[in-house]
Design an enzyme around this catalytic site. Structure first.
Site, PDB file in Angstrom:
ATOM      1  N   ASP A  55      95.600  56.485   6.252  1.00 52.12           N
ATOM      2  CA  ASP A  55      96.417  57.569   5.707  1.00 52.12           C
ATOM      3  C   ASP A  55      95.852  58.122   4.403  1.00 52.12           C
ATOM      4  O   ASP A  55      94.929  57.551   3.813  1.00 52.12           O
ATOM      5  CB  ASP A  55      97.842  57.081   5.459  1.00 52.12           C
ATOM      6  CG  ASP A  55      98.634  56.909   6.743  1.00 52.12           C
ATOM      7  OD1 ASP A  55      98.205  57.440   7.775  1.00 52.12           O
ATOM      8  OD2 ASP A  55      99.691  56.242   6.705  1.00 52.12           O
ATOM      9  N   LYS A  77      98.890  62.545   6.218  1.00 53.70           N
ATOM     10  CA  LYS A  77      99.895  63.609   6.188  1.00 53.70           C
ATOM     11  C   LYS A  77     100.174  63.921   4.723  1.00 53.70           C
ATOM     12  O   LYS A  77     100.544  63.043   3.957  1.00 53.70           O
ATOM     13  CB  LYS A  77     101.195  63.175   6.874  1.00 53.70           C
ATOM     14  CG  LYS A  77     101.090  62.978   8.378  1.00 53.70           C
ATOM     15  CD  LYS A  77     102.456  62.614   8.951  1.00 53.70           C
ATOM     16  CE  LYS A  77     102.451  62.580  10.467  1.00 53.70           C
ATOM     17  NZ  LYS A  77     101.696  61.451  10.998  1.00 53.70           N
ATOM     18  N   MET A 189     108.757  60.503  -2.446  1.00 56.07           N
ATOM     19  CA  MET A 189     108.345  61.879  -2.114  1.00 56.07           C
ATOM     20  C   MET A 189     109.429  62.883  -2.476  1.00 56.07           C
ATOM     21  O   MET A 189     109.708  63.822  -1.732  1.00 56.07           O
ATOM     22  CB  MET A 189     108.008  61.981  -0.616  1.00 56.07           C
ATOM     23  CG  MET A 189     106.923  61.020  -0.170  1.00 56.07           C
ATOM     24  SD  MET A 189     106.884  60.737   1.620  1.00 56.07           S
ATOM     25  CE  MET A 189     108.333  59.694   1.864  1.00 56.07           C
TER      26      MET A 189
END
Length: 286
Positions: A55, A77, A189
């Site tokens: 990732d 992502k 996030m």
């Protein structure tokens, strides 16, 4: 899927197995950036991997543990940027596993804390592939530790709640449940949602002065800590220009951490010597 993803998958699936297929894959937590926070098992699996699917938040230091012959596939992502689809990632993992390689799915933080680790394990299991989870230091633990903020503290916070900042229950009841007694809140996030988070918590009855800490690039060399409160949380978030992930900690534990940070900054050899003298006095017979 995009054309490039289809071509890459085709090449993976066409490749001949290098050994008798083991049909097992390790889903490994890479922690929150610092290579020294890897578990020994994670480091061993990475060091012996023949293929790694990783990732965006996996650091270069950690990837450097992989053998030079290891196949590396980036499937990160990132918010607002072109990203690999979950379907593509699932198929890529399956393709690597059926080739009988020592395959590692390497995820930032912990695979099962907002990491879709079990989604991938379920897909593999439904297609006859076994997997195992290797835990990693999730961002809440790593960032709080590197920022010197306790997530629980006697008399201040007796529990901690981890919340995704991208998709969460925005109902009044949802916000009120987050404000249960003596709870620290950690939003993953969530920088882009800071205004909504502040609004929801204030509407649910939170104190406007409730302390907030933004920890950007936590547990990394370029870590930045920005303090705020619910009243100016949204404005503070807009001013943060640090590139990289930002974690938000909300609660009175932030004040405890801030006090500790101030004391740590003021520690000197003189004060340490005074402490030794004090201990010596305590130890003297009456």
């Amino acid at each position: 899927m995009k054309t490039a993803e289809i071509l890459e998958l085709t090449n993976v699936l066409k490749a001949e197995p290098r050994q008798k297929p083991a049909y097992k894959l390790a889903i490994v937590g890479a922690g929150c950036g610092d290579i020294e926070l890897l578990t020994l098992k994670a480091a061993r699996l990475i060091s012996s991997a023949e293929v790694i699917v990783y990732d965006a938040l996996v650091s270069d230091d950690i990837l450097s543990l992989a053998p030079k012959t290891c196949e590396l596939y980036f499937v990160g992502k990132r918010c607002g940027l072109p990203s690999s689809t979950q379907d593509y990632i699932n198929e890529l993992l399956l393709g690597c596993a059926v080739r009988g390689l020592n395959a590692v799915r390497l995820k930032g933080g912990d695979p099962n804390v907002f990491g879709r680790g079990c989604e991938e394990a379920l897909f593999l299991a439904r297609n006859g592939i076994a997997s195992e989870f290797i835990p990693g230091v999730t961002a809440a633990l790593g960032c709080a530790a590197s920022a010197g903020i306790p997530l629980t503290h006697r008399g201040v916070a007796r529990s901690v709640t981890l919340v995704t900042g991208t998709v969460f229950d925005t109902s009044a009841l949802g916000w009120q449940s987050l404000l249960s007694a003596q709870t620290s809140l950690v939003f993953y996030m969530g920088k882009e949602q800071a205004a909504n988070i502040a609004h929801g918590l204030l509407d649910a009855g939170a104190n406007v002065q409730l302390p907030v800490a933004f920890v950007s690039n936590g547990a990394r060399a370029k870590q930045v800590i920005t303090y705020a409160n619910l009243g100016n949380m949204a404005e503070t978030a807009r001013k943060i220009e640090v590139a990289g992930p930002t974690l938000i900690i909300v609660g009175e534990v932030v004040s405890v951490g801030k006090e500790l940070s101030g004391l740590m900054d003021s520690i000197s050899n003189t004060r340490a010597e005074a402490a030794l003298e004090r201990l010596a006095e305590v130890g003297k017979p009456v």
